[in-house]
Design an enzyme around this catalytic site. Structure first.
Site, PDB file in Angstrom:
ATOM      1  N   ARG A  57       0.843  -1.221   0.000  1.00 18.49           N
ATOM      2  CA  ARG A  57       0.000   0.000   0.000  1.00 18.49           C
ATOM      3  C   ARG A  57       0.867   1.257   0.000  1.00 18.49           C
ATOM      4  O   ARG A  57       0.697   2.110  -0.877  1.00 18.49           O
ATOM      5  CB  ARG A  57      -1.010  -0.039   1.157  1.00 18.49           C
ATOM      6  CG  ARG A  57      -1.915   1.163   1.248  1.00 18.49           C
ATOM      7  CD  ARG A  57      -3.297   0.830   1.840  1.00 18.49           C
ATOM      8  NE  ARG A  57      -3.247  -0.105   2.941  1.00 18.49           N
ATOM      9  CZ  ARG A  57      -2.929   0.201   4.208  1.00 18.49           C
ATOM     10  NH1 ARG A  57      -2.639   1.433   4.511  1.00 18.49           N
ATOM     11  NH2 ARG A  57      -2.914  -0.724   5.137  1.00 18.49           N
ATOM     12  N   TYR A 109     -13.591  21.431 -12.988  1.00 21.60           N
ATOM     13  CA  TYR A 109     -14.049  20.059 -13.186  1.00 21.60           C
ATOM     14  C   TYR A 109     -15.220  19.805 -12.231  1.00 21.60           C
ATOM     15  O   TYR A 109     -15.075  19.926 -11.011  1.00 21.60           O
ATOM     16  CB  TYR A 109     -12.916  19.070 -12.947  1.00 21.60           C
ATOM     17  CG  TYR A 109     -13.425  17.662 -12.875  1.00 21.60           C
ATOM     18  CD1 TYR A 109     -14.121  17.109 -13.949  1.00 21.60           C
ATOM     19  CD2 TYR A 109     -13.270  16.904 -11.736  1.00 21.60           C
ATOM     20  CE1 TYR A 109     -14.636  15.832 -13.883  1.00 21.60           C
ATOM     21  CE2 TYR A 109     -13.772  15.616 -11.664  1.00 21.60           C
ATOM     22  CZ  TYR A 109     -14.463  15.090 -12.736  1.00 21.60           C
ATOM     23  OH  TYR A 109     -14.974  13.822 -12.655  1.00 21.60           O
ATOM     24  N   ASP A 165      -4.927  22.597 -10.726  1.00 21.07           N
ATOM     25  CA  ASP A 165      -5.292  21.423 -11.531  1.00 21.07           C
ATOM     26  C   ASP A 165      -4.802  21.732 -12.945  1.00 21.07           C
ATOM     27  O   ASP A 165      -5.398  22.532 -13.668  1.00 21.07           O
ATOM     28  CB  ASP A 165      -6.807  21.204 -11.488  1.00 21.07           C
ATOM     29  CG  ASP A 165      -7.237  19.966 -12.290  1.00 21.07           C
ATOM     30  OD1 ASP A 165      -6.452  19.532 -13.161  1.00 21.07           O
ATOM     31  OD2 ASP A 165      -8.351  19.467 -12.053  1.00 21.07           O
ATOM     32  N   LYS A 207      -5.908  11.444 -18.004  1.00 24.46           N
ATOM     33  CA  LYS A 207      -6.074  12.215 -19.248  1.00 24.46           C
ATOM     34  C   LYS A 207      -4.762  12.210 -20.039  1.00 24.46           C
ATOM     35  O   LYS A 207      -4.304  11.170 -20.434  1.00 24.46           O
ATOM     36  CB  LYS A 207      -6.551  13.632 -18.917  1.00 24.46           C
ATOM     37  CG  LYS A 207      -7.635  13.703 -17.849  1.00 24.46           C
ATOM     38  CD  LYS A 207      -8.897  12.941 -18.214  1.00 24.46           C
ATOM     39  CE  LYS A 207      -9.955  13.113 -17.133  1.00 24.46           C
ATOM     40  NZ  LYS A 207     -11.019  12.131 -17.207  1.00 24.46           N
TER      41      LYS A 207
HETATM   42  C1  LIG Z   1      -9.623  18.728 -15.080  1.00 23.68           C
HETATM   43  C2  LIG Z   1      -9.950  17.471 -14.328  1.00 23.68           C
HETATM   44  N1  LIG Z   1      -9.545  17.354 -13.057  1.00 23.68           N
HETATM   45  C3  LIG Z   1      -9.813  16.243 -12.338  1.00 23.68           C
HETATM   46  C4  LIG Z   1     -10.531  15.199 -12.876  1.00 23.68           C
HETATM   47  C5  LIG Z   1     -10.809  13.968 -12.046  1.00 23.68           C
HETATM   48  O1  LIG Z   1      -9.910  12.966 -12.438  1.00 23.68           O
HETATM   49  P1  LIG Z   1     -10.224  11.387 -12.380  1.00 23.68           P
HETATM   50  O2  LIG Z   1     -11.360  11.134 -13.316  1.00 23.68           O
HETATM   51  O3  LIG Z   1      -8.927  10.794 -12.832  1.00 23.68           O
HETATM   52  O4  LIG Z   1     -10.567  11.058 -10.984  1.00 23.68           O
HETATM   53  C6  LIG Z   1     -10.972  15.275 -14.198  1.00 23.68           C
HETATM   54  C7  LIG Z   1     -11.744  14.151 -14.781  1.00 23.68           C
HETATM   55  O5  LIG Z   1     -12.443  14.304 -15.763  1.00 23.68           O
HETATM   56  C8  LIG Z   1     -10.674  16.444 -14.939  1.00 23.68           C
HETATM   57  O6  LIG Z   1     -11.083  16.581 -16.215  1.00 23.68           O
END
Ligand SMILES: Cc1ncc(COP(=O)(O)O)c(C=O)c1O
Length: 383
Positions: free
Chosen positions: A55, A107, A180, A205
Site C-alpha cells: 500500500r 471540473y 489542476d 487524461k
Molecule cells: C480537469 C480534471 N480534473 C480532475 C478530474 C478527475 O480525475 P479522475 O477522473 O482521474 O478522478 C478530471 C476528470 O475528468 C478532470 O477533467
C-alpha cells in the site's frame, strides 16, 4: 541517467527515456512491473529496501512519480488511484477548519465534492471567478484562507487563470496555491515554476493519454509537511495506484510531448475552422485571439494552448445533442486527453449548478488526421 545528469536534459528527452533508468538486476531498459504486496524484512528487523508493504511502497509506482516529478520540476510527487483521490487527499491534508477558494467553473466532480462532501470533513469552499484577479483577491482577503485552488484552462469553458498573479495574492494572505493542470499538461505549463505550491493532474487524461488508466498525481514544490501529510493520507485511506496502471502510465508519459503537441495543433486548426461554421455560435479556445484569457495564456502556456475546446451550437441543446449523435469518427464519450478525439454534450453530465450552457459541446482533440476530424465534425454539424 543519474539525478545530476537528469538536470542536463529537456523534459521531452527525460520523458521519452522515462529518466533513462535501467533495471539493474536484468539490465532491462523498460522498468519491470513489481507486483509483490509484501517484502522481506532484514534479519536484524529493518526494511533496508525501503519497501515493507504494497500500500505505501511500490517501485513501479515510484518510477511514474519520478518521471512526472521531473516534468513538473517538483521536490516531491505522489501518484494516486484517480485524479479525484489526489485532489481529495490534498484537501484533507489541510485539516478541519480550513478554507479553500476555488473557481466557479472547474471540473464538475471536484466542484460537487467541495460543495457537498468537504463540509463533512470540516472544510469550507467559496467559489469565485479565479480568472479575475481582483475578484480573487477580494475573496481570499474576505476571510482567512488556507488554499487557493485553480484549474487552468478550466472545464468546460476553458477560462484561463493567471497562476503567477494568483500566487502573489494567495501568498501575501498566507495561503497556498494548488493548480489542476490536467488540461495544460507540463508540456505547456509548469505551475510550480510560476509560483504554485502544488500541481495536480488527473493522470487519466494526457499524462497516460490512451484512455486505459484512471490515475492522479500531486506534485509539490517542497518536500514539506503538506507533502508528508498527503502521503500519509494516501497510505491510511488506501488511495493508491496499482502497479500495472503505474507501468502503463509511465509508458504513456514517454510520448506525452508528441501527443500533446499534435492534439493542440489539431485543436487550434479546428477552433479556426469552427469559428467560421454557420452552425456554431461561439468557439471557446484559449488559442483564439478573442478568447478573454488569450493574453494570459500566451504568457503562461509555452508552445501551445492545449487540446481542449468547446463550441456552442446554434439551435440550443437539442441541436447540440443531435450534432453529437451524427459523428462517426469522433467518439461520443466523456473524459479527455486520449489519442482518440472525443465529443460530449457537457450539460448532460454536469449537475444543475453547472455554469455550462445547454448548447455546449466539449471537444477533446486527439492525434488523428485533422482533415478526417474536420470532415466528420463538419458533416455532423451541417446536418
Ligand atoms: C480537469 C480534471 N480534473 C480532475 C478530474 C478527475 O480525475 P479522475 O477522473 O482521474 O478522478 C478530471 C476528470 O475528468 C478532470 O477533467
Amino acid at each position: 541517467m543519474s539525478d545530476e545528469d537528469a538536470g542536463r536534459w529537456s523534459a521531452r528527452t527525460l520523458a521519452a527515456q522515462a529518466l533513462g533508468r535501467i533495471d539493474e538486476p536484468s539490465r532491462a531498459i523498460v522498468p519491470p512491473v513489481h507486483l509483490s504486496s509484501t517484502f522481506i524484512r532484514d534479519p536484524d528487523n529493518f526494511y533496508r529496501s525501503g519497501n515493507s508493504y504494497g500500500r505505501p511502497d511500490n517501485d513501479t509506482v515510484r518510477v511514474a512519480e519520478a518521471v512526472i516529478g521531473a516534468l513538473e520540476g517538483a521536490a516531491s510527487t505522489l501518484v494516486f488511484g484517480s485524479g479525484m483521490s489526489s485532489a481529495v487527499a490534498l484537501f484533507l491534508s489541510l485539516g478541519p477548519g480550513a478554507r479553500v477558494v476555488a473557481p466557479r467553473a472547474m471540473y464538475y466532480g471536484l466542484r460537487v465534492w467541495l460543495a457537498t462532501e468537504a463540509p463533512a470533513f470540516g472544510l469550507h469552499a467559496d467559489f469565485v471567478e479565479t480568472e479575475d484577479l481582483l475578484a480573487l483577491k477580494e475573496a481570499v482577503e474576505a476571510r482567512s484562507t488556507n488554499l487557493v485552488w485553480l484549474e487552468t484552462p478550466s472545464n468546460p469553458l476553458w477560462g484561463v487563470s493567471d497562476i503567477e498573479g494568483a500566487a502573489r495574492i494567495a501568498h501575501a494572505a498566507g495561503a497556498l496555491v494548488a493548480v489542476d493542470s490536467t488540461c495544460a499538461t507540463p508540456v505547456f505549463t509548469r505551475p510550480l515554476a510560476l509560483g504554485a505550491d502544488v500541481a495536480m493532474h488527473s493522470a487519466s487524461k494526457y499524462l497516460n493519454g490512451h484512455s486505459d488508466v484512471v490515475a492522479g498525481a500531486l506534485c509539490f514544490a517542497r518536500n514539506d509537511a503538506l507533502a508528508s501529510r498527503s502521503r500519509a493520507i494516501r497510505k491510511t485511506h488506501g488511495l493508491i495506484l496499482h502497479p500495472f496502471e503505474a507501468f502503463l502510465l509511465t509508458r504513456g508519459l514517454r510520448t506525452l510531448d508528441l501527443r500533446v503537441r499534435t492534439a493542440a495543433a489539431n485543436a487550434m486548426e479546428l477552433a479556426h475552422r469552427l469559428s467560421n461554421h454557420a452552425a456554431v455560435s461561439a468557439v471557446l479556445y484559449p488559442g483564439l485571439s478573442h478568447h478573454p484569457g488569450h493574453e494570459v495564456a500566451r504568457r503562461q502556456m509555452q508552445g501551445g494552448f492545449g487540446g481542449m475546446l468547446s463550441i456552442r451550437v446554434r439551435g440550443g441543446a437539442e441541436a447540440a445533442i443531435a450534432a453529437a449523435a451524427r459523428v462517426t469518427l469522433w467518439k461520443r464519450a466523456t473524459s479527455l486527453g486520449g489519442v482518440e478525439s472525443l465529443i460530449e454534450h457537457r450539460a448532460s453530465i454536469e449537475g444543475p449548478d453547472s455554469p455550462c450552457p445547454p448548447d455546449l459541446l466539449r471537444l477533446s482533440a486527439g492525434i488523428e488526421d485533422v482533415e478526417d476530424l474536420w470532415r466528420d465534425l463538419g458533416r455532423a454539424l451541417g446536418g
